[in-house]
Scaffold this active site. Structure first.
Site, PDB file in Angstrom:
ATOM      1  N   TYR A 142       0.824  -1.210   0.000  1.00 24.41           N
ATOM      2  CA  TYR A 142       0.000   0.000   0.000  1.00 24.41           C
ATOM      3  C   TYR A 142       0.859   1.261   0.000  1.00 24.41           C
ATOM      4  O   TYR A 142       0.441   2.299  -0.493  1.00 24.41           O
ATOM      5  CB  TYR A 142      -0.892   0.047   1.248  1.00 24.41           C
ATOM      6  CG  TYR A 142      -2.180  -0.726   1.148  1.00 24.41           C
ATOM      7  CD1 TYR A 142      -2.189  -2.095   0.932  1.00 24.41           C
ATOM      8  CD2 TYR A 142      -3.404  -0.074   1.306  1.00 24.41           C
ATOM      9  CE1 TYR A 142      -3.371  -2.806   0.858  1.00 24.41           C
ATOM     10  CE2 TYR A 142      -4.595  -0.781   1.240  1.00 24.41           C
ATOM     11  CZ  TYR A 142      -4.581  -2.142   1.029  1.00 24.41           C
ATOM     12  OH  TYR A 142      -5.751  -2.825   0.972  1.00 24.41           O
ATOM     13  N   LYS A 191       3.351 -15.164   3.084  1.00 23.13           N
ATOM     14  CA  LYS A 191       3.527 -15.909   1.830  1.00 23.13           C
ATOM     15  C   LYS A 191       5.022 -16.147   1.684  1.00 23.13           C
ATOM     16  O   LYS A 191       5.661 -15.718   0.717  1.00 23.13           O
ATOM     17  CB  LYS A 191       2.926 -15.095   0.668  1.00 23.13           C
ATOM     18  CG  LYS A 191       2.882 -15.818  -0.663  1.00 23.13           C
ATOM     19  CD  LYS A 191       1.844 -16.923  -0.726  1.00 23.13           C
ATOM     20  CE  LYS A 191       1.934 -17.656  -2.049  1.00 23.13           C
ATOM     21  NZ  LYS A 191       1.115 -18.885  -2.077  1.00 23.13           N
ATOM     22  N   ASP A 223      -2.731 -18.246   1.367  1.00 21.83           N
ATOM     23  CA  ASP A 223      -3.740 -18.961   0.562  1.00 21.83           C
ATOM     24  C   ASP A 223      -4.400 -20.053   1.394  1.00 21.83           C
ATOM     25  O   ASP A 223      -5.617 -20.246   1.354  1.00 21.83           O
ATOM     26  CB  ASP A 223      -3.126 -19.500  -0.741  1.00 21.83           C
ATOM     27  CG  ASP A 223      -1.779 -20.197  -0.550  1.00 21.83           C
ATOM     28  OD1 ASP A 223      -1.218 -20.149   0.562  1.00 21.83           O
ATOM     29  OD2 ASP A 223      -1.284 -20.788  -1.532  1.00 21.83           O
ATOM     30  N   ASP A 247      -6.255  -6.947   4.580  1.00 18.58           N
ATOM     31  CA  ASP A 247      -7.392  -6.346   3.880  1.00 18.58           C
ATOM     32  C   ASP A 247      -8.292  -7.442   3.319  1.00 18.58           C
ATOM     33  O   ASP A 247      -9.510  -7.446   3.536  1.00 18.58           O
ATOM     34  CB  ASP A 247      -6.877  -5.453   2.741  1.00 18.58           C
ATOM     35  CG  ASP A 247      -8.010  -4.856   1.931  1.00 18.58           C
ATOM     36  OD1 ASP A 247      -8.974  -4.366   2.550  1.00 18.58           O
ATOM     37  OD2 ASP A 247      -7.933  -4.874   0.680  1.00 18.58           O
ATOM     38  N   ASP A 251     -12.170  -9.069   4.946  1.00 20.17           N
ATOM     39  CA  ASP A 251     -13.458  -9.095   4.242  1.00 20.17           C
ATOM     40  C   ASP A 251     -14.034 -10.511   4.244  1.00 20.17           C
ATOM     41  O   ASP A 251     -15.227 -10.715   4.463  1.00 20.17           O
ATOM     42  CB  ASP A 251     -13.311  -8.624   2.784  1.00 20.17           C
ATOM     43  CG  ASP A 251     -13.585  -7.133   2.619  1.00 20.17           C
ATOM     44  OD1 ASP A 251     -13.292  -6.376   3.568  1.00 20.17           O
ATOM     45  OD2 ASP A 251     -14.101  -6.729   1.559  1.00 20.17           O
TER      46      ASP A 251
HETATM   47  C1  IPM Z   1     -10.285  -1.258   4.141  1.00 23.84           C
HETATM   48  C2  IPM Z   1     -10.531  -0.728   2.750  1.00 23.84           C
HETATM   49  C3  IPM Z   1      -9.377   0.154   2.354  1.00 23.84           C
HETATM   50  C4  IPM Z   1      -8.124  -0.679   2.376  1.00 23.84           C
HETATM   51  C5  IPM Z   1      -9.550   0.841   0.996  1.00 23.84           C
HETATM   52  C6  IPM Z   1     -10.819   1.650   0.938  1.00 23.84           C
HETATM   53  C7  IPM Z   1      -8.356   1.664   0.611  1.00 23.84           C
HETATM   54  O1  IPM Z   1     -10.735  -1.774   1.852  1.00 23.84           O
HETATM   55  O2  IPM Z   1     -10.157  -0.456   5.069  1.00 23.84           O
HETATM   56  O3  IPM Z   1     -10.230  -2.476   4.281  1.00 23.84           O
HETATM   57  O4  IPM Z   1      -7.826  -1.393   1.414  1.00 23.84           O
HETATM   58  O5  IPM Z   1      -7.409  -0.623   3.387  1.00 23.84           O
HETATM   59 MG    MG Z   2     -10.844  -3.700   2.772  1.00 26.38          MG
END
Ligand code: IPM
Ligand code: MG
Length: 356
Positions: A142, A191, A223, A247, A251
């Site tokens: 990032y 990884k 993975d 990240d 999710d």
């Molecule tokens: C998160 C989001 C952010 C990230 C984006 C919006 C840049 O997906 O906070 O998880 O990737 O960190």
């Molecule tokens: Mg995210």
């Protein structure tokens, strides 16, 4: 107590759930005799529209001067065609870097009431999901150099993934300390079969684990971890990992709990001034309809009370109220299941306020 809180209302449906979260915070202030002063801060698409950049220096400065920051979500299709460094998301990254928030904690906890909304097979969900992801937040790909060049024949893009030993060590320690306060198991995700950054990550983690003999430690490739999270999530207590893996895995972890609309997060550095935000996005497609789930943001305020303000009772009050509302069968559209009553953003917040 008196606290000054920076509030970033964000874009699209974020404006609705942040507004509702402030109602909950006001109720807590009233009940427990606190004064919360809110300082409006522009970031993301909102700041691009008003100031031409996603996080103007003066807005970042306001955040630094507050006791903590409540953040909604930023972004939307109207800003999607802007160059990378002008996008709303860039504001978020600048906020994290500017405040030195290297440690992002994202709990993946299943509310038993929401188990029917989990996409996992019922017997897997029934084993329980209660782990936290500790995500490194200011390093890795990032924050490495990004560039796209033409080599004469075609365009070539690159993103540099970079970690230094001290960045790994400080987040590694948070992983171990977090595990120590929980079920004492830490999974470090990397990884290392491919990446140098991961090999350094693993080396530092192995040095650290000598200092935490009471914590059961394991390495896991990312993975495989993605697979294990859906196969047997009950095996995890604390996962510590680098920025991009965190990240993606967070999710995935949120989804198996029934809805991404329920997961709060904290981002902290070396001081108690942190950023608290839901892990979901600004959901432009449902903005203005009073249907977005405000709970992840409301639960983020609870995390703020617990971790930045040392107000555990206030945090408990919010979390209990959310649980009670779910117990009574109230849901928002994202996590409904048979026999439940679906309410709007404002109406479900009213129910939470009644419980507090
Ligand atoms: C998160 C989001 C952010 C990230 C984006 C919006 C840049 O997906 O906070 O998880 O990737 O960190
Ligand atoms: Mg995210």
């Amino acid at each position: 107590m008196e606290k000054k809180i920076a509030v970033i209302r964000g874009d699209h449906s974020s404006r609705e759930f942040v507004r509702e979260t402030l109602r909950v915070m006001d109720r807590i202030a009233e009940k427990y005799g606190h004064t919360f002063r809110y300082v409006d801060v522009a970031m993301g698409g909102d700041a691009i529209d008003r100031f031409g950049e996603p996080l103007p220096a003066a807005e970042l400065q306001k955040c630094k001067e507050c006791d903590s920051v409540l953040l909604g979500s930023v972004g939307g299709p109207e800003w999607d065609s802007l160059p990378g460094d002008k996008r709303p998301e860039k504001g978020l990254l600048a906020l994290r870097a500017g405040m030195g928030l290297y440690s992002n904690v994202r709990p993946a906890t299943i509310w038993p009431q929401l188990a029917p909304a989990s996409p996992l097979r019922a017997d897997i969900a029934a084993n329980g999901i209660d782990f936290v992801i500790v995500r490194e937040l200011t390093g890795g790909v990032y924050f490495g150099e990004h560039k796209t060049e033409n080599n004469g024949t075609e365009e070539v893009a690159q993103d540099n993934m970079i970690y230094s030993a001290h960045e790994i060590e400080r987040i590694g320690r948070i992983g171990f300390e977090t595990a120590r306060r929980r079920r004492k198991k830490l999974t470090s995700v990397d990884k290392a079969n491919v990446l140098d950054t991961s090999r350094l990550w693993r080396k530092i983690m192995h040095q650290l684990k000598e200092e935490y003999p009471d914590v059961e430690y394991e390495d896991m490739l990312v993975d495989n971890c993605a697979m294990q999270i859906v196969k047997n999530p009950a095996q995890f207590d604390v996962i510590v990992t680098e920025n991009m893996f965190g990240d993606i895995l967070s999710d995935e972890a949120s989804m198996i709990t029934g809805s991404i609309g329920m997961i709060p997060s904290s981002s902290l550095g070396d001081t108690s001034n942190g950023v608290y935000e839901p892990i979901h996005g600004s959901a432009p497609d449902i903005a203005g309809k009073n249907i977005v789930n405000p709970m992840a943001c409301i639960l983020s305020a609870a995390m703020m009370f617990r971790y930045s303000f040392d107000m555990p009772e206030e945090a408990d009050a919010i979390e209990k109220a959310v649980g009670a509302v779910l117990d009574k069968g109230y849901r928002t559209a994202d996590n409904q299941s048979e026999g439940c009553t679906v309410l709007g953003t404002i109406e479900i917040t009213d129910k939470i306020l009644e419980e507090i």
